[in-house]
Scaffold this active site. Structure first.
Site: not given
Length: 296
Positions: A99, A174, A243
């Site tokens: 990611s 994503k 994150k």
């Protein structure tokens, strides 16, 4: 037709089952991880060769998968000492399945191109359970030509492969997917806590949400399984969710996504409160404590 050897870098909670799915599909792997024991365990399969460094992986494979926690770590693995770029083969394709930060991914793609290779992004959604069964949803950023080459490899790990556009677009998608997931989890937990304070049964509430318009992935696959059960072990870290939310909000250049900003603020506060190693489902504990309502 002989299947190619696939380079696989990153054998964590997601990477390990993904690598195992590739083995089940008949591929051979050149595997690397900083955790030597994880590599040794996987290398008990005779179609796995343990690589000493990312450079070693690059020497053995023309398709290299990275499945790592952050773009900074990916950059180190590719461009650092003993990195992939020091020995990458001309025409090789690096499939960045972490990611990542879209702008960082595009910069790495340019660096790969300068070395005669190609980097595409193919992050996944579905968690450890779907990684185990090879049923991940995979987003792909890159050319149609590149997808035609790597799609059979991706199909060994996922049941859905969708091209989102050019390199970097899949990482953007994503992050946005995880923003929606995080928002659904947060508002669902707040609703459960309000209902419990009123006197509603939490399990009944989840059942009703799942039969009604309030249903989402968290009500279906997380609340009973990991929150109300008291297990809090879904396998995706709270820090990683924060994150990803930061990456998503980085796309909000004009700072107009107010609900999303509030969502990130709450998740970030939970990470600071609960500390390193917390599962993302433990957000429920943090919110329950703020609301002064008990949860398992």
């Amino acid at each position: 037709m002989t299947t190619p050897t696939i380079g696989f870098i990153g054998l964590g909670s997601m990477g390990k089952p993904m690598a195992q799915c590739l083995l089940q599909a008949g591929y051979s792997l050149a595997a690397y991880d900083t955790n030597a024991q994880a590599v040794a365990t996987l290398a008990q399969n005779d179609r796995v060769s343990a690589a000493a460094t990312p450079t070693d992986v690059a020497k053995r494979a023309s398709i290299i998968i990275t499945m790592l926690p952050t773009s900074a770590i990916v950059e180190q693995v590719l461009n650092g000492p003993d990195g992939v770029f020091s020995a990458v083969q001309p025409g090789a394709i690096i499939v960045e399945m972490s990611s990542g930060v879209p702008t960082a991914t595009r910069a790495l793609a340019q660096a790969a191109q300068a070395r005669g290779a190609e980097l595409v992004d193919a992050p996944v959604s579905g968690g450890v359970s779907r990684a185990n069964t090879g049923d991940l949803s995979i987003m792909f950023g890159g050319t149609d030509a590149s997808l035609s080459i790597v799609e059979p490899v991706l199909r060994a790990m996922g049941s859905s492969v969708v091209r989102t556009g050019d390199v970097g677009s899949a990482h953007a998608m994503k992050a946005l997917n995880n923003l929606v997931s995080a928002g659904g989890f947060l508002i669902g937990i707040e609703a459960i806590l309000m209902g419990k304070r009123f006197g509603l049964d939490t399990e009944v509430m989840v059942d009703i949400l799942n039969a009604s318009t309030g249903m989402n992935n968290s009500t279906q696959k997380k609340f009973k399984q990991f929150v109300l059960s008291g297990k809090y072990n879904a396998g995706f870290g709270l820090e990683l969710m924060v994150k990803d939310l930061g990456i998503a909000l980085g796309l909000d250049e004009n700072h107009t996504a107010e609900f999303s900003q509030l969502c990130l603020k709450t998740w970030r506060a939970a990470a600071e409160s609960l500390g390193k190693g917390a599962d993302h489902t433990e957000l429920a504990k943090f919110v329950a404590q703020r609301c002064d309502v008990a949860l398992p």
